[in-house]
Design a protein around this motif. Structure first.
Motif, PDB file in Angstrom:
ATOM      1  N   ASN A 187      -2.383   0.545 -10.286  1.00 38.67           N
ATOM      2  CA  ASN A 187      -2.722   1.609  -9.334  1.00 38.67           C
ATOM      3  C   ASN A 187      -4.218   1.884  -9.171  1.00 38.67           C
ATOM      4  OD1 ASN A 187       0.028   2.173  -8.722  1.00 38.67           O
ATOM      5  ND2 ASN A 187       0.165   3.237 -10.680  1.00 38.67           N
ATOM      6  N   ILE A 188      -5.023   0.840  -9.049  1.00 41.78           N
ATOM      7  CA  ILE A 188      -6.450   1.094  -8.812  1.00 41.78           C
ATOM      8  C   ILE A 188      -6.828   0.961  -7.336  1.00 41.78           C
ATOM      9  CG2 ILE A 188      -7.057   0.397 -11.149  1.00 41.78           C
ATOM     10  CD1 ILE A 188      -8.429  -2.021  -9.873  1.00 41.78           C
ATOM     11  N   PHE A 189      -5.927   0.406  -6.530  1.00 38.74           N
ATOM     12  CA  PHE A 189      -6.175   0.287  -5.090  1.00 38.74           C
ATOM     13  C   PHE A 189      -5.231   1.213  -4.332  1.00 38.74           C
ATOM     14  CE2 PHE A 189      -7.313  -3.995  -6.673  1.00 38.74           C
ATOM     15  CZ  PHE A 189      -8.637  -4.018  -6.281  1.00 38.74           C
ATOM     16  N   ASN A 190      -5.641   1.612  -3.138  1.00 34.72           N
ATOM     17  CA  ASN A 190      -4.747   2.330  -2.237  1.00 34.72           C
ATOM     18  C   ASN A 190      -3.739   1.342  -1.677  1.00 34.72           C
ATOM     19  OD1 ASN A 190      -6.153   4.769  -2.483  1.00 34.72           O
ATOM     20  ND2 ASN A 190      -7.568   4.201  -0.846  1.00 34.72           N
ATOM     21  N   GLU A 191      -2.604   1.854  -1.207  1.00 38.28           N
ATOM     22  CA  GLU A 191      -1.633   0.974  -0.578  1.00 38.28           C
ATOM     23  C   GLU A 191      -2.241   0.358   0.678  1.00 38.28           C
ATOM     24  OE1 GLU A 191       2.899   1.972  -1.503  1.00 38.28           O
ATOM     25  OE2 GLU A 191       1.993   3.320  -0.044  1.00 38.28           O
ATOM     26  N   MET A 192      -1.757  -0.843   1.007  1.00 39.07           N
ATOM     27  CA  MET A 192      -2.236  -1.551   2.191  1.00 39.07           C
ATOM     28  C   MET A 192      -1.931  -0.740   3.439  1.00 39.07           C
ATOM     29  SD  MET A 192      -0.621  -5.272   1.323  1.00 39.07           S
ATOM     30  CE  MET A 192      -1.401  -6.155   2.659  1.00 39.07           C
ATOM     31  N   SER A 193      -2.917  -0.603   4.302  1.00 39.41           N
ATOM     32  CA  SER A 193      -2.670   0.071   5.574  1.00 39.41           C
ATOM     33  C   SER A 193      -2.147  -0.950   6.580  1.00 39.41           C
ATOM     34  CB  SER A 193      -3.936   0.751   6.088  1.00 39.41           C
ATOM     35  OG  SER A 193      -4.987  -0.165   6.179  1.00 39.41           O
ATOM     36  N   SER A 194      -1.566  -0.472   7.643  1.00 40.52           N
ATOM     37  CA  SER A 194      -0.997  -1.368   8.642  1.00 40.52           C
ATOM     38  C   SER A 194      -2.107  -2.161   9.332  1.00 40.52           C
ATOM     39  CB  SER A 194      -0.208  -0.569   9.683  1.00 40.52           C
ATOM     40  OG  SER A 194      -1.074   0.253  10.416  1.00 40.52           O
ATOM     41  N   PRO A 195      -1.789  -3.345   9.844  1.00 37.08           N
ATOM     42  CA  PRO A 195      -2.802  -4.166  10.511  1.00 37.08           C
ATOM     43  C   PRO A 195      -3.472  -3.481  11.696  1.00 37.08           C
ATOM     44  CG  PRO A 195      -0.861  -5.476  10.046  1.00 37.08           C
ATOM     45  CD  PRO A 195      -0.517  -4.053   9.718  1.00 37.08           C
ATOM     46  N   ASP A 196      -2.752  -2.568  12.360  1.00 35.58           N
ATOM     47  CA  ASP A 196      -3.357  -1.879  13.499  1.00 35.58           C
ATOM     48  C   ASP A 196      -4.052  -0.574  13.083  1.00 35.58           C
ATOM     49  OD1 ASP A 196      -1.160  -0.268  13.000  1.00 35.58           O
ATOM     50  OD2 ASP A 196      -0.149  -0.724  14.878  1.00 35.58           O
ATOM     51  N   GLU A 197      -4.085  -0.319  11.776  1.00 32.98           N
ATOM     52  CA  GLU A 197      -4.767   0.858  11.208  1.00 32.98           C
ATOM     53  C   GLU A 197      -4.187   2.184  11.666  1.00 32.98           C
ATOM     54  OE1 GLU A 197      -7.226   0.774   8.808  1.00 32.98           O
ATOM     55  OE2 GLU A 197      -6.954  -1.386   8.766  1.00 32.98           O
ATOM     56  N   LYS A 198      -2.965   2.166  12.163  1.00 36.17           N
ATOM     57  CA  LYS A 198      -2.314   3.420  12.568  1.00 36.17           C
ATOM     58  C   LYS A 198      -1.544   3.991  11.384  1.00 36.17           C
ATOM     59  CE  LYS A 198      -2.039   2.429  17.481  1.00 36.17           C
ATOM     60  NZ  LYS A 198      -1.141   2.279  18.641  1.00 36.17           N
ATOM     61  N   SER A 199      -1.117   5.225  11.505  1.00 39.18           N
ATOM     62  CA  SER A 199      -0.486   5.897  10.371  1.00 39.18           C
ATOM     63  C   SER A 199       0.932   5.398  10.117  1.00 39.18           C
ATOM     64  CB  SER A 199      -0.486   7.409  10.568  1.00 39.18           C
ATOM     65  OG  SER A 199       0.332   7.751  11.666  1.00 39.18           O
ATOM     66  N   LEU A 200       1.341   5.574   8.886  1.00 41.65           N
ATOM     67  CA  LEU A 200       2.658   5.172   8.417  1.00 41.65           C
ATOM     68  C   LEU A 200       3.712   6.138   8.957  1.00 41.65           C
ATOM     69  CD1 LEU A 200       3.972   3.200   6.309  1.00 41.65           C
ATOM     70  CD2 LEU A 200       3.636   5.003   4.635  1.00 41.65           C
ATOM     71  N   PRO A 201       4.799   5.643   9.552  1.00 41.03           N
ATOM     72  CA  PRO A 201       5.860   6.548   9.996  1.00 41.03           C
ATOM     73  C   PRO A 201       6.409   7.349   8.809  1.00 41.03           C
ATOM     74  CG  PRO A 201       6.186   4.355  10.914  1.00 41.03           C
ATOM     75  CD  PRO A 201       5.080   4.250   9.898  1.00 41.03           C
ATOM     76  N   ASP A 202       6.823   8.578   9.066  1.00 39.12           N
ATOM     77  CA  ASP A 202       7.303   9.466   8.002  1.00 39.12           C
ATOM     78  C   ASP A 202       8.417   8.853   7.169  1.00 39.12           C
ATOM     79  OD1 ASP A 202       5.497  11.441   8.604  1.00 39.12           O
ATOM     80  OD2 ASP A 202       6.870  12.527   9.928  1.00 39.12           O
ATOM     81  N   GLU A 203       9.275   8.058   7.787  1.00 40.36           N
ATOM     82  CA  GLU A 203      10.394   7.472   7.049  1.00 40.36           C
ATOM     83  C   GLU A 203       9.953   6.539   5.921  1.00 40.36           C
ATOM     84  OE1 GLU A 203      12.367   4.156   9.579  1.00 40.36           O
ATOM     85  OE2 GLU A 203      11.160   5.344  10.966  1.00 40.36           O
ATOM     86  N   PHE A 204       8.686   6.070   5.962  1.00 44.55           N
ATOM     87  CA  PHE A 204       8.180   5.181   4.920  1.00 44.55           C
ATOM     88  C   PHE A 204       7.147   5.855   4.012  1.00 44.55           C
ATOM     89  CE2 PHE A 204       9.340   2.295   8.461  1.00 44.55           C
ATOM     90  CZ  PHE A 204      10.404   1.674   7.843  1.00 44.55           C
ATOM     91  N   SER A 205       6.964   7.148   4.179  1.00 44.43           N
ATOM     92  CA  SER A 205       6.013   7.857   3.317  1.00 44.43           C
ATOM     93  C   SER A 205       6.531   7.823   1.880  1.00 44.43           C
ATOM     94  CB  SER A 205       5.819   9.299   3.781  1.00 44.43           C
ATOM     95  OG  SER A 205       7.004  10.030   3.546  1.00 44.43           O
ATOM     96  N   VAL A 206       5.663   8.027   0.935  1.00 47.17           N
ATOM     97  CA  VAL A 206       6.038   7.979  -0.479  1.00 47.17           C
ATOM     98  C   VAL A 206       7.195   8.941  -0.765  1.00 47.17           C
ATOM     99  CG1 VAL A 206       5.206   8.386  -2.829  1.00 47.17           C
ATOM    100  CG2 VAL A 206       3.737   7.237  -1.186  1.00 47.17           C
ATOM    101  N   ALA A 207       7.199  10.087  -0.126  1.00 49.12           N
ATOM    102  CA  ALA A 207       8.245  11.083  -0.367  1.00 49.12           C
ATOM    103  C   ALA A 207       9.606  10.667   0.189  1.00 49.12           C
ATOM    104  CB  ALA A 207       7.828  12.412   0.249  1.00 49.12           C
ATOM    105  N   ASN A 208       9.633   9.788   1.191  1.00 42.76           N
ATOM    106  CA  ASN A 208      10.888   9.447   1.861  1.00 42.76           C
ATOM    107  C   ASN A 208      11.404   8.043   1.572  1.00 42.76           C
ATOM    108  OD1 ASN A 208      10.992  11.955   3.110  1.00 42.76           O
ATOM    109  ND2 ASN A 208       9.785  11.255   4.842  1.00 42.76           N
ATOM    110  N   ARG A 209      10.810   7.339   0.665  1.00 48.46           N
ATOM    111  CA  ARG A 209      11.294   5.983   0.377  1.00 48.46           C
ATOM    112  C   ARG A 209      11.754   5.902  -1.076  1.00 48.46           C
ATOM    113  NH1 ARG A 209       5.284   3.673   1.007  1.00 48.46           N
ATOM    114  NH2 ARG A 209       4.677   3.678  -1.169  1.00 48.46           N
ATOM    115  N   PRO A 210      12.366   4.793  -1.456  1.00 46.99           N
ATOM    116  CA  PRO A 210      12.863   4.694  -2.827  1.00 46.99           C
ATOM    117  C   PRO A 210      11.742   4.929  -3.856  1.00 46.99           C
ATOM    118  CG  PRO A 210      13.653   2.861  -1.513  1.00 46.99           C
ATOM    119  CD  PRO A 210      12.654   3.598  -0.674  1.00 46.99           C
ATOM    120  N   PRO A 211      12.083   5.580  -4.965  1.00 44.43           N
ATOM    121  CA  PRO A 211      11.063   5.828  -5.994  1.00 44.43           C
ATOM    122  C   PRO A 211      10.521   4.512  -6.553  1.00 44.43           C
ATOM    123  CG  PRO A 211      13.242   6.619  -6.701  1.00 44.43           C
ATOM    124  CD  PRO A 211      13.383   6.084  -5.321  1.00 44.43           C
ATOM    125  N   ASN A 212       9.286   4.546  -6.969  1.00 39.70           N
ATOM    126  CA  ASN A 212       8.608   3.386  -7.572  1.00 39.70           C
ATOM    127  C   ASN A 212       8.536   2.187  -6.646  1.00 39.70           C
ATOM    128  OD1 ASN A 212       8.030   4.633 -10.092  1.00 39.70           O
ATOM    129  ND2 ASN A 212      10.187   4.389 -10.626  1.00 39.70           N
TER     130      ASN A 212
END
Length: 167
Positions: free
Chosen positions: A134-159
């Protein structure tokens, strides 16, 4: 003299073209995810594969190492420069950059950094000498737009960790 509502209409017309929908700010790419456990076991050696999107190139002990962004490193035996041989592929999901010092390949494995021992580079084994989590941030999308809510850390499988993006 023109009626004042004509000027107001022109101004409103200009501003309506600048209004964006909230979906314009979200990526159209979908994240490729792995569990933390799978990520930590993901660095491995595979048979030679086609080099689709080459990036950086390194030379180490008669071997040419070619980074394939997001995927890993191709290992080319160059002991006979007139006939290089593709020996294999080190899979490193989420790998965007590498560096080599002495006999160690340093690569990001999505959010982690791994140190891979290259002393047996010609064999079909890969040894991760060290992993720093955990020393890097997660990869951002190729178009640099924001992550849809359904894939946010809070809404996806743990770990789970993003290791790539697909259209």
């Amino acid at each position: 003299m023109k009626p004042p509502y004509l000027l107001l209409y022109a101004v409103l017309l200009c501003f309506t073209s600048c209004i964006r929908k909230s979906s314009d700010y979200q990526t159209t790419y979908y994240p490729v995810m792995m569990t933390r456990e799978a990520l930590e076991k993901s660095v491995s050696f595979h048979p030679a594969a086609p080099i689709d999107t080459p990036s950086k190139v390194y030379y180490q002990s008669n071997y040419i190492l070619i980074l394939q962004q997001g995927k890993g490193v191709h290992v080319i035996d160059n002991s006979t420069p007139s006939r290089p041989v593709n020996r294999g592929y080190i899979s490193i999901p989420g790998c965007l950059d590498v560096a080599i010092k002495d006999n160690t390949l340093y690569a990001n494995n999505a959010v982690d950094i791994v140190a891979i021992d290259l002393s047996n580079i010609g064999s079909s084994t890969v040894t991760v000498a060290k992993r720093v989590k955990n020393i890097f941030n997660e990869m951002s999308s190729p178009d640099e737009k924001s992550l849809p809510d359904e894939f946010s850390v809070a809404n996806r499988p743990p770990n789970s960790v993003i290791v790539g993006w697909e259209k």
